[in-house]
Design a protein around this motif. Structure first.
Motif, mmCIF file in Angstrom:
data_model
loop_
_atom_site.group_PDB
_atom_site.id
_atom_site.type_symbol
_atom_site.label_atom_id
_atom_site.label_comp_id
_atom_site.label_asym_id
_atom_site.label_seq_id
_atom_site.Cartn_x
_atom_site.Cartn_y
_atom_site.Cartn_z
ATOM 1 N N THR A 162 0.832 -1.194 0.000
ATOM 2 C CA THR A 162 0.000 0.000 0.000
ATOM 3 C C THR A 162 0.875 1.255 0.000
ATOM 4 O OG1 THR A 162 -0.072 0.199 2.411
ATOM 5 C CG2 THR A 162 -1.695 -1.256 1.371
ATOM 6 N N SER A 163 0.252 2.389 -0.196
ATOM 7 C CA SER A 163 0.996 3.647 -0.168
ATOM 8 C C SER A 163 1.606 3.896 1.211
ATOM 9 C CB SER A 163 0.087 4.819 -0.562
ATOM 10 O OG SER A 163 -1.030 4.879 0.297
ATOM 11 N N GLY A 164 1.013 3.308 2.219
ATOM 12 C CA GLY A 164 1.533 3.459 3.573
ATOM 13 C C GLY A 164 2.612 2.460 3.930
ATOM 14 N N GLY A 165 2.865 1.499 3.045
ATOM 15 C CA GLY A 165 3.948 0.549 3.274
ATOM 16 C C GLY A 165 3.535 -0.815 3.791
ATOM 17 N N SER A 166 2.262 -1.072 3.926
ATOM 18 C CA SER A 166 1.812 -2.393 4.350
ATOM 19 C C SER A 166 1.915 -3.357 3.168
ATOM 20 C CB SER A 166 0.371 -2.337 4.847
ATOM 21 O OG SER A 166 0.280 -1.532 5.999
ATOM 22 N N ALA A 167 2.515 -4.519 3.429
ATOM 23 C CA ALA A 167 2.782 -5.471 2.354
ATOM 24 C C ALA A 167 2.071 -6.791 2.586
ATOM 25 C CB ALA A 167 4.280 -5.704 2.223
ATOM 26 N N ASP A 168 1.770 -7.454 1.492
ATOM 27 C CA ASP A 168 1.174 -8.781 1.544
ATOM 28 C C ASP A 168 1.870 -9.633 0.489
ATOM 29 O OD1 ASP A 168 -2.131 -10.249 1.030
ATOM 30 O OD2 ASP A 168 -0.476 -10.828 2.354
ATOM 31 N N TYR A 169 2.046 -10.913 0.786
ATOM 32 C CA TYR A 169 2.789 -11.803 -0.093
ATOM 33 C C TYR A 169 2.023 -13.092 -0.370
ATOM 34 C CZ TYR A 169 6.799 -8.902 1.253
ATOM 35 O OH TYR A 169 7.658 -7.853 1.472
ATOM 36 N N ALA A 170 2.280 -13.661 -1.510
ATOM 37 C CA ALA A 170 1.813 -15.014 -1.783
ATOM 38 C C ALA A 170 2.563 -15.968 -0.863
ATOM 39 C CB ALA A 170 2.058 -15.381 -3.243
ATOM 40 N N ASP A 171 1.888 -17.021 -0.441
ATOM 41 C CA ASP A 171 2.524 -17.970 0.482
ATOM 42 C C ASP A 171 3.814 -18.549 -0.103
ATOM 43 O OD1 ASP A 171 -0.589 -19.396 1.766
ATOM 44 O OD2 ASP A 171 0.552 -17.619 2.375
ATOM 45 N N SER A 172 3.840 -18.725 -1.409
ATOM 46 C CA SER A 172 4.981 -19.374 -2.056
ATOM 47 C C SER A 172 6.256 -18.539 -2.021
ATOM 48 C CB SER A 172 4.629 -19.714 -3.505
ATOM 49 O OG SER A 172 4.301 -18.545 -4.221
ATOM 50 N N VAL A 173 6.134 -17.244 -1.724
ATOM 51 C CA VAL A 173 7.322 -16.386 -1.738
ATOM 52 C C VAL A 173 7.636 -15.783 -0.368
ATOM 53 C CG1 VAL A 173 6.849 -15.824 -4.154
ATOM 54 C CG2 VAL A 173 6.184 -14.203 -2.350
ATOM 55 N N LYS A 174 6.777 -16.028 0.608
ATOM 56 C CA LYS A 174 7.020 -15.474 1.942
ATOM 57 C C LYS A 174 8.372 -15.936 2.479
ATOM 58 C CE LYS A 174 2.242 -14.821 3.471
ATOM 59 N NZ LYS A 174 1.155 -15.294 4.373
ATOM 60 N N GLY A 175 9.119 -14.992 3.021
ATOM 61 C CA GLY A 175 10.426 -15.304 3.573
ATOM 62 C C GLY A 175 11.548 -15.247 2.547
ATOM 63 N N ARG A 176 11.196 -15.177 1.270
ATOM 64 C CA ARG A 176 12.213 -15.120 0.210
ATOM 65 C C ARG A 176 12.177 -13.797 -0.563
ATOM 66 N NH1 ARG A 176 11.920 -18.494 -4.021
ATOM 67 N NH2 ARG A 176 9.645 -18.697 -3.944
ATOM 68 N N PHE A 177 10.989 -13.257 -0.764
ATOM 69 C CA PHE A 177 10.831 -12.026 -1.534
ATOM 70 C C PHE A 177 10.461 -10.874 -0.598
ATOM 71 C CE2 PHE A 177 9.395 -14.047 -5.850
ATOM 72 C CZ PHE A 177 10.504 -14.860 -5.819
ATOM 73 N N THR A 178 10.918 -9.685 -0.952
ATOM 74 C CA THR A 178 10.574 -8.485 -0.191
ATOM 75 C C THR A 178 10.177 -7.379 -1.159
ATOM 76 O OG1 THR A 178 12.164 -9.053 1.552
ATOM 77 C CG2 THR A 178 11.357 -6.776 1.480
ATOM 78 N N ILE A 179 8.995 -6.820 -0.948
ATOM 79 C CA ILE A 179 8.534 -5.706 -1.759
ATOM 80 C C ILE A 179 8.753 -4.406 -1.005
ATOM 81 C CG2 ILE A 179 6.152 -5.829 -0.904
ATOM 82 C CD1 ILE A 179 5.234 -5.104 -3.771
ATOM 83 N N SER A 180 9.121 -3.372 -1.746
ATOM 84 C CA SER A 180 9.299 -2.054 -1.150
ATOM 85 C C SER A 180 8.947 -1.003 -2.198
ATOM 86 C CB SER A 180 10.729 -1.862 -0.647
ATOM 87 O OG SER A 180 11.653 -1.974 -1.723
ATOM 88 N N ARG A 181 8.790 0.229 -1.757
ATOM 89 C CA ARG A 181 8.470 1.290 -2.701
ATOM 90 C C ARG A 181 9.098 2.597 -2.260
ATOM 91 N NH1 ARG A 181 2.063 1.925 -2.853
ATOM 92 N NH2 ARG A 181 2.474 3.943 -3.838
ATOM 93 N N ASP A 182 9.365 3.437 -3.236
ATOM 94 C CA ASP A 182 9.869 4.786 -2.993
ATOM 95 C C ASP A 182 8.815 5.727 -3.553
ATOM 96 O OD1 ASP A 182 11.100 7.289 -3.102
ATOM 97 O OD2 ASP A 182 13.072 6.423 -3.468
#
Length: 114
Positions: free
Chosen positions: A52-72
Motif C-alpha cells: 500500500t501507499s503506507g507501506g503495508s505489504a502482503d505476499y503469496a505464500d509461495s514467496v514469503k520469507g524469500r521475496f521483499t517488496i518495497s516502494r519509494d
C-alpha cells in the motif's frame, strides 16, 4: 495516462537473487497500491506481492520469507527483492499500480535454472 516500466529480469541459477524495479510515470497525482504479479508458462497470472501507499505489504505464500517488496513514493517506484530463487519462480513478472484504476507494465522475464 500512466506508464509502468519494469526492469531487472534475467536468467539466474537456483538459489540466486534478483531485484526487479518498476517506475511509474505520466499523469500521476497519487498512487495507491503497487505490486507484482507473475505468469508462468501455461499458468494464470497470480499475485506475488502488493504494498500500500503506507507501506503495508502482503505476499503469496509461495514467496514469503524469500521475496521483499518495497516502494519509494518520491520516485513512484516499486521494487521486488527476490532471494533463494527456485525454478518454480520462472515467469514473466508484471508490475501493477492503482492510479484511479489499475495499470499494468509490459512484464519482465525471470528465468531460474536448476
Amino acid at each position: 495516462q500512466v506508464q509502468l516500466v519494469e526492469s531487472g529480469g534475467d536468467l539466474v541459477q537456483a538459489g540466486g537473487s534478483l531485484r526487479l524495479s518498476c517506475a511509474a510515470s505520466g499523469s500521476i497525482f497519487s498512487i495507491g497500491a503497487m505490486g507484482w504479479y507473475r505468469q508462468g508458462p501455461g499458468k494464470q497470472r497470480d499475485m506475488v506481492a502488493v504494498i500500500t501507499s503506507g507501506g503495508s505489504a502482503d505476499y503469496a505464500d509461495s514467496v514469503k520469507g524469500r521475496f521483499t517488496i518495497s516502494r519509494d513514493n518520491a520516485k513512484n517506484t516499486v521494487y521486488l527483492q527476490m532471494n533463494s530463487l527456485k525454478p518454480d519462480d520462472t515467469a514473466v513478472y508484471y508490475c501493477y499500480a492503482h492510479v484511479s484504476r489499475a495499470y499494468w507494465g509490459r512484464g519482465t522475464q525471470v528465468t531460474v535454472s536448476s
